[in-house]
Scaffold this active site. Structure first.
Site, PDB file in Angstrom:
ATOM      1  N   GLU A 175     101.777  18.581  61.816  1.00 53.91           N
ATOM      2  CA  GLU A 175     101.385  19.983  62.011  1.00 53.91           C
ATOM      3  C   GLU A 175     101.783  20.498  63.396  1.00 53.91           C
ATOM      4  OE1 GLU A 175      99.003  21.954  59.681  1.00 53.91           O
ATOM      5  OE2 GLU A 175      99.727  20.575  58.170  1.00 53.91           O
ATOM      6  N   HIS A 250      92.744  21.184  63.017  1.00 50.10           N
ATOM      7  CA  HIS A 250      93.759  20.823  64.025  1.00 50.10           C
ATOM      8  C   HIS A 250      93.012  20.474  65.306  1.00 50.10           C
ATOM      9  CE1 HIS A 250      96.814  23.682  61.899  1.00 50.10           C
ATOM     10  NE2 HIS A 250      97.108  22.441  61.594  1.00 50.10           N
ATOM     11  N   CYS A 369      96.571  29.123  68.691  1.00 49.09           N
ATOM     12  CA  CYS A 369      97.308  28.902  67.430  1.00 49.09           C
ATOM     13  C   CYS A 369      98.513  29.809  67.349  1.00 49.09           C
ATOM     14  CB  CYS A 369      96.433  29.232  66.215  1.00 49.09           C
ATOM     15  SG  CYS A 369      94.980  28.213  66.035  1.00 49.09           S
TER      16      CYS A 369
HETATM   17  O1  SUG Z   1      97.031  26.173  58.764  1.00 48.06           O
HETATM   18  N1  SUG Z   1      95.429  29.243  58.218  1.00 48.06           N
HETATM   19  C1  SUG Z   1      96.144  28.360  59.119  1.00 48.06           C
HETATM   20  C2  SUG Z   1      95.595  28.472  60.514  1.00 48.06           C
HETATM   21  C3  SUG Z   1      96.418  27.701  61.506  1.00 48.06           C
HETATM   22  C4  SUG Z   1      95.810  27.681  62.867  1.00 48.06           C
HETATM   23  N2  SUG Z   1      96.641  26.999  63.779  1.00 48.06           N
HETATM   24  C5  SUG Z   1      96.226  26.144  64.726  1.00 48.06           C
HETATM   25  N3  SUG Z   1      95.000  25.679  64.755  1.00 48.06           N
HETATM   26  N4  SUG Z   1      97.082  25.753  65.603  1.00 48.06           N
HETATM   27  C6  SUG Z   1      96.052  26.921  58.614  1.00 48.06           C
HETATM   28  O2  SUG Z   1      94.983  26.534  58.113  1.00 48.06           O
HETATM   29  C7  SUG Z   1      95.022  30.387  56.119  1.00 48.06           C
HETATM   30  C8  SUG Z   1      95.812  31.231  55.136  1.00 48.06           C
HETATM   31  C9  SUG Z   1      94.953  31.842  54.074  1.00 48.06           C
HETATM   32  O3  SUG Z   1      93.952  31.244  53.697  1.00 48.06           O
HETATM   33  O4  SUG Z   1      95.302  32.950  53.600  1.00 48.06           O
HETATM   34  C10 SUG Z   1      95.884  29.509  56.992  1.00 48.06           C
HETATM   35  O5  SUG Z   1      96.943  29.077  56.574  1.00 48.06           O
END
Ligand code: SUG
Length: 445
Positions: A175, A250, A369
């Site tokens: 990731e 994460h 993020c």
């Molecule tokens: O991968 N949310 C992302 C958020 C990523 C956050 N990034 C970091 N922590 N670096 C994920 O979970 C949700 C999309 C939705 O539900 O419509 C989403 O993909």
């Protein structure tokens, strides 16, 4: 002594930003599933964050959003017909499939790649490995365009190496920088890189039970090898399973760092203490540890406030600032902790700036993020594609572009609309002219 600076590249939030509940273990995504999103407001919030950092005197870059809906992804899994038929048949089969191919998830640039600066690598080049993001289908659609984009921006092979993503197999689930922290006495000094994983096939005892782990130890080790890191300056640390099960999908939801400052919650890692010596030893100077204990605030507070998803940035005057989400200010225990941290002269963080990135936050994405940080020397910086570096003019052009093309609102049923899908192609074509990235998108080739 080599001088280098951190550049933050933020993902410009795309016009199809929506709430679909696609990420198990991401509490905000699950809570807001099926809601109505505000794509235009979301993108303007993101742009305003980029401008704030630029106005602090920091170098700021932009990564364009990807082309969605990804209708080819539907053809690949057996759907066919006109655009309208494709959208409808995917919806009828499973509404989450339809939502997945519309997701604007590439906005979370911390998941675009893992980056090692030239001070840490044996060949003295900046290494980037795009993340395969195979833990969630909607995110696994990102890496082909991400890889292409990184190769266009970091094209100069005298300075940059953009690797292929790791194999698309759970053994190498990756990731990106969300599970990686680099420590160094100063940005230009040789660092110690910490890789954080949730899953280790050699040791299944420490696994999370409720929610999936998205990063494997094998993926971390592969990236360290590819980036030619010094094994004596590379640390592997496991996420605490209780943290993952509380919604820490994460590591950047529970820990962060900048130069020799390490900010984390006491329940972040399965191995807190030993790891700190492993980092500080090769660094040759003590780490400034800022630990939030359970009496300061709980894991749940960390997950709802996203304090650890703040950016800690070194300002031109050498002091550090915390760029935090507004949600942290709204939690009294977390806000009190921040106040104590700012007042405490034993750490270099002297100011806090609370920013509104609520639209992204409602899908589990805070300030950190939304950005990929890359430490670069001035020479490396002048070798990258300059069209993506934020200036006042570019900020104005992007704001105008968002105002012109973005829907104000998106509700789940809007994802059945082929007219909306077609209008976005023209908008993205225009964006590649603004950023001077011709041929970035598959529809342009
Ligand atoms: O991968 N949310 C992302 C958020 C990523 C956050 N990034 C970091 N922590 N670096 C994920 O979970 C949700 C999309 C939705 O539900 O419509 C989403 O993909």
């Amino acid at each position: 002594m080599t001088i280098a600076h951190e550049i933050n590249f933020d993902g410009l939030i795309g016009p199809t930003h929506n709430y679909a509940g696609l990420s198990p273990g991401n509490v905000a995504s699950a809570t807001n599933a099926g809601g109505t999103s505000l794509p235009k407001a979301a993108a303007l919030q993101g742009l305003s964050k980029m401008k704030t950092l630029m106005d602090f005197g920091l170098a700021q870059g932009v990564f364009p959003p990807q082309h969605r809906p990804d209708l080819n992804a539907l053809r690949q899994i057996g759907f066919s017909g006109s655009d309208e038929q494709l959208l409808k048949s995917a919806h009828d089969a499973d509404p989450t499939l339809l939502a997945a191919i519309w997701s604007a998830s590439s906005m979370w640039a911390a998941n675009a790649a893992t980056v090692s600066p030239s001070a840490d690598t044996a060949d003295a080049k900046v290494h980037l490995t795009p993340a395969n993001l195979i833990s969630n289908y909607h995110r696994s659609l990102e890496h082909p365009t991400t890889t292409r984009m990184l190769r266009m921006i970091f094209k100069d092979d005298a300075h940059f190496v953009v690797h292929d993503p790791l194999p698309n197999q759970m053994r190498f689930a990756d990731e990106g920088a969300a599970n990686h922290i680099r420590f160094a006495a100063g940005h230009g000094q040789p660092g110690v890189e910490m890789f954080v994983y949730g899953f280790d096939r050699e040791d299944s005892a420490g696994e999370a039970r409720k929610y999936p782990s998205r990063q494997t130890r094998a993926a971390c080790q592969a990236i360290a090898r590819l980036h030619k890191l010094d094994p004596t300056r590379t640390v592997y640390t496991r996420q605490h399973p209780d943290a993952i099960d509380a919604g820490v999908f994460h590591n950047d939801v529970i820990a962060t760092g900048n130069e020799a400052v390490f900010l984390y919650h006491e329940q972040a890692f399965a191995t807190s203490r030993s790891m700190i010596t492993d980092i500080a030893g090769p660094l040759g100077q003590p780490l400034t540890l800022i630990e939030a204990s359970n009496t300061d605030f709980s894991l749940e507070d960390a997950v709802t406030s996203y304090l650890f998803n703040s950016q800690i940035v070194t300002l031109p005057d050498g002091t550090m600032a915390l760029i935090a989400p507004l949600e942290s200010k709204e939690n009294p225990r977390v806000a009190a902790f921040v106040d104590r941290m700012i007042d405490d002269s034993t750490n270099p963080i002297n100011s806090v700036h609370y920013l509104d990135v609520r639209e992204s936050m409602r899908n589990g994405g805070g300030p950190a993020c939304l950005r990929l940080r890359i430490v670069m020397t001035d020479q490396e910086r002048s070798a990258l594609h300059q069209g993506v570096m934020l200036t006042d003019e570019l900020y104005q052009s992007l704001t105008t572009w968002v105002e012109k093309h973005y829907p104000d609102q998106l509700a789940p049923d809007d994802l059945l609309d082929p007219t909306l899908a077609r209008s976005l192609t023209d908008a993205l074509d225009e964006l590649t002219r603004i950023l001077d990235l011709p041929g970035l998108y598959p529809f342009q080739r």
